[in-house]
Design a protein around this motif. Structure first.
Motif, PDB file in Angstrom:
ATOM      1  N   LEU A  55       0.592  -1.185   0.054  1.00  0.00           N
ATOM      2  CA  LEU A  55      -0.022   0.017  -0.004  1.00  0.00           C
ATOM      3  C   LEU A  55       0.858   1.278   0.046  1.00  0.00           C
ATOM      4  N   ILE A  56       2.182   0.952   0.125  1.00  0.00           N
ATOM      5  CA  ILE A  56       3.269   2.215   0.031  1.00  0.00           C
ATOM      6  C   ILE A  56       3.279   3.133  -0.997  1.00  0.00           C
ATOM      7  N   PRO A  57       3.355   2.408  -1.959  1.00  0.00           N
ATOM      8  CA  PRO A  57       3.128   3.372  -3.394  1.00  0.00           C
ATOM      9  C   PRO A  57       1.707   4.388  -3.572  1.00  0.00           C
ATOM     10  N   ASN A 112       2.191   8.375  -3.440  1.00  0.00           N
ATOM     11  CA  ASN A 112       1.337   8.893  -4.615  1.00  0.00           C
ATOM     12  C   ASN A 112       0.116  10.043  -4.314  1.00  0.00           C
ATOM     13  N   TYR A 113      -0.507   9.717  -3.314  1.00  0.00           N
ATOM     14  CA  TYR A 113      -1.860  10.473  -3.120  1.00  0.00           C
ATOM     15  C   TYR A 113      -1.293  11.540  -2.191  1.00  0.00           C
ATOM     16  N   PRO A 143       6.299  16.626  -5.030  1.00  0.00           N
ATOM     17  CA  PRO A 143       6.292  15.131  -5.617  1.00  0.00           C
ATOM     18  C   PRO A 143       7.404  14.456  -4.993  1.00  0.00           C
ATOM     19  N   ILE A 144       7.295  13.093  -5.296  1.00  0.00           N
ATOM     20  CA  ILE A 144       8.241  12.109  -4.909  1.00  0.00           C
ATOM     21  C   ILE A 144       9.485  12.301  -5.606  1.00  0.00           C
ATOM     22  N   HIS A 145      10.761  12.547  -5.093  1.00  0.00           N
ATOM     23  CA  HIS A 145      11.829  12.910  -6.128  1.00  0.00           C
ATOM     24  C   HIS A 145      12.092  11.545  -6.643  1.00  0.00           C
ATOM     25  N   PRO A 146      12.557  11.589  -8.081  1.00  0.00           N
ATOM     26  CA  PRO A 146      12.790  10.507  -9.032  1.00  0.00           C
ATOM     27  C   PRO A 146      14.046   9.583  -8.067  1.00  0.00           C
ATOM     28  N   SER A 147      14.818  10.123  -7.221  1.00  0.00           N
ATOM     29  CA  SER A 147      15.857   9.676  -6.582  1.00  0.00           C
ATOM     30  C   SER A 147      15.674   9.211  -5.196  1.00  0.00           C
ATOM     31  N   ILE A 155      14.007   4.544  -2.011  1.00  0.00           N
ATOM     32  CA  ILE A 155      13.316   3.054  -2.196  1.00  0.00           C
ATOM     33  C   ILE A 155      12.173   3.211  -3.429  1.00  0.00           C
ATOM     34  N   ILE A 156      11.502   4.054  -3.241  1.00  0.00           N
ATOM     35  CA  ILE A 156      10.148   4.041  -4.259  1.00  0.00           C
ATOM     36  C   ILE A 156      10.631   5.091  -5.561  1.00  0.00           C
ATOM     37  N   GLY A 157      11.485   6.003  -5.386  1.00  0.00           N
ATOM     38  CA  GLY A 157      11.718   6.806  -6.438  1.00  0.00           C
ATOM     39  C   GLY A 157      11.861   6.041  -7.770  1.00  0.00           C
TER      40      GLY A 157
END
Length: 390
Positions: free
Chosen positions: A265-267, A271-272, A280-284, A287-289
């Motif tokens: 459920l983390i992603p 994202n929400y 935003p989630i940094h692309p780097s 773990i999930i970037g």
């Protein structure tokens, strides 16, 4: 010490996280984030949902409590956050949270500049009185005292303050590195002394001003703390606090801790929160970037196709995420060969596809989109690939 005993994962995205510059969550967003956290964190999860003593933020706290009652989430550990004032505790109680966090910074500069020259001894008296009020008179099931700016205190004073809170009835002592000013050896020693001499459950709350938040938080757990504070996407004042998923991944993989979190459920959660916060989630992100699972250089692609752990230390698949490759100037031929495995395409054509991808990437100065790669493959081989063919 060194063995980690994790009893509490306290997410404070809805309190500390909303103190991130530019971030403001609407009540309906807070309800959704709180519910997602509840379903994600599992039995060790505690959710700090805001500071209702501020009239502008009370609605959000009340909305979450009402939302949870309507859905029957009766075991949720929702916490209200407030100053060490009886009137603030009353407001949190009126909002209906399960627990309360009372905060007072007993460090010299906070007493002098934030608390209008409050004497240290007076601070101790207030801490004792308000913690006792919350626990014994109001009857909160769970009371935390937050020793804000704890790492600016001498260890002797930190221990003294902790004992005052314990004797007044606090269930947990929060020991924040409020300025992110310490390193993991120093923080570990602070937590170790407090755990040993105060003899009560301790939570770690570590800021990331020097990029040490995750390391410091884990060091605190190794020193005997049993609770850790996190935010989604490392939100929080200034540069934020320890990141939820980074902490969880390291605790599970390095130290064998069963966090009991629903990692799948983390992603969706991240994202929400990214959408609602505008951060935003940094692309780097470690773990999930997106970059964390994207391989670009040809030799990297070749090695990973043969054995993923050649270049991958993180098992991102446990979060339901997939490995990615960049099609571009550094393109490996092995990736195209893999994509066309099972099709009757001569090596000469495959190699031409690789060169066209490299040339287009060089001429445009970017990696190629998947649709562009499929177009080249179609033009050179006559094969139409769909996304499920990879």
């Amino acid at each position: 010490m060194g063995t980690i005993n994790l009893e509490r994962i306290l997410d404070t995205t809805l309190r500390e996280g909303e103190q991130t510059p530019t971030v403001f969550f609407r009540p309906e967003e807070k309800c959704r984030i709180a519910e997602m956290l509840y379903k994600t964190l599992g039995p060790k999860g505690y959710i700090e949902i805001g500071q209702p003593y501020s009239p502008k933020y009370r609605e959000g706290v009340e909305s979450i409590v009402k939302h949870f009652k309507e859905r029957g989430y009766n075991d949720a550990k929702l916490l209200g956050h407030c100053r060490t004032l009886e009137k603030d505790v009353d407001i949190v109680y009126e909002c209906g949270t399960w627990g309360v966090v009372v905060l007072l910074a007993p460090s010299e500069k906070h007493l002098l500049y934030k608390l209008d020259k409050m004497p240290y001894k007076k601070a101790l008296e207030i801490i004792a009185a308000v913690v006792s009020y919350a626990k014994d008179k109001i009857g909160f099931e769970f009371v935390t005292y937050g020793m804000e700016d704890a790492t600016s205190l001498s260890i002797e004073k930190a221990i003294e303050v902790g004992k005052v809170a314990k004797n007044a009835g606090a269930d947990v002592l929060r020991v924040p590195d409020s300025k992110g000013q310490t390193d993991f050896d120093t923080y570990r020693n602070i937590i170790s002394r407090i755990v040993k001499e105060v003899k009560m459950p301790v939570d770690v709350h570590t800021h990331n001003d020097r990029g040490m938040a995750v390391a410091n938080a884990i060091a605190g757990l190794k020193a005997g703390a049993t609770g850790i504070h996190v935010c989604v996407n490392s939100l929080g004042e200034r540069t934020g606090i320890a990141d939820l998923v980074t902490v969880l991944d390291n605790l599970e993989d390095f130290y064998g801790v069963d966090t009991e979190v629903n990692l799948k459920l983390i992603p969706e959660l991240y994202n929400y929160v990214a959408a609602a916060s505008g951060i935003p989630i940094h692309p780097s992100h470690p773990i999930i970037g997106r970059f964390a699972r994207t391989h670009k250089a040809a030799q990297h692609q070749k090695a990973v196709l043969a054995s993923p752990d050649t270049y991958e230390a993180v098992n991102f698949q446990k979060y339901g995420l997939e490995r990615l490759f960049e099609f571009g100037a550094m393109q490996s031929k092995q990736l195209i060969y893999k994509m066309l495995k099972g099709y009757d395409v001569p090596d000469q054509i495959k190699n031409k596809i690789v060169e066209r991808i490299r040339d287009l990437s060089m001429s445009t100065g970017r990696g190629l989109r998947q649709a562009e790669v499929y177009k080249i493959i179609k033009e050179e081989s006559g094969i139409s690939l769909s996304y499920s063919d990879e």
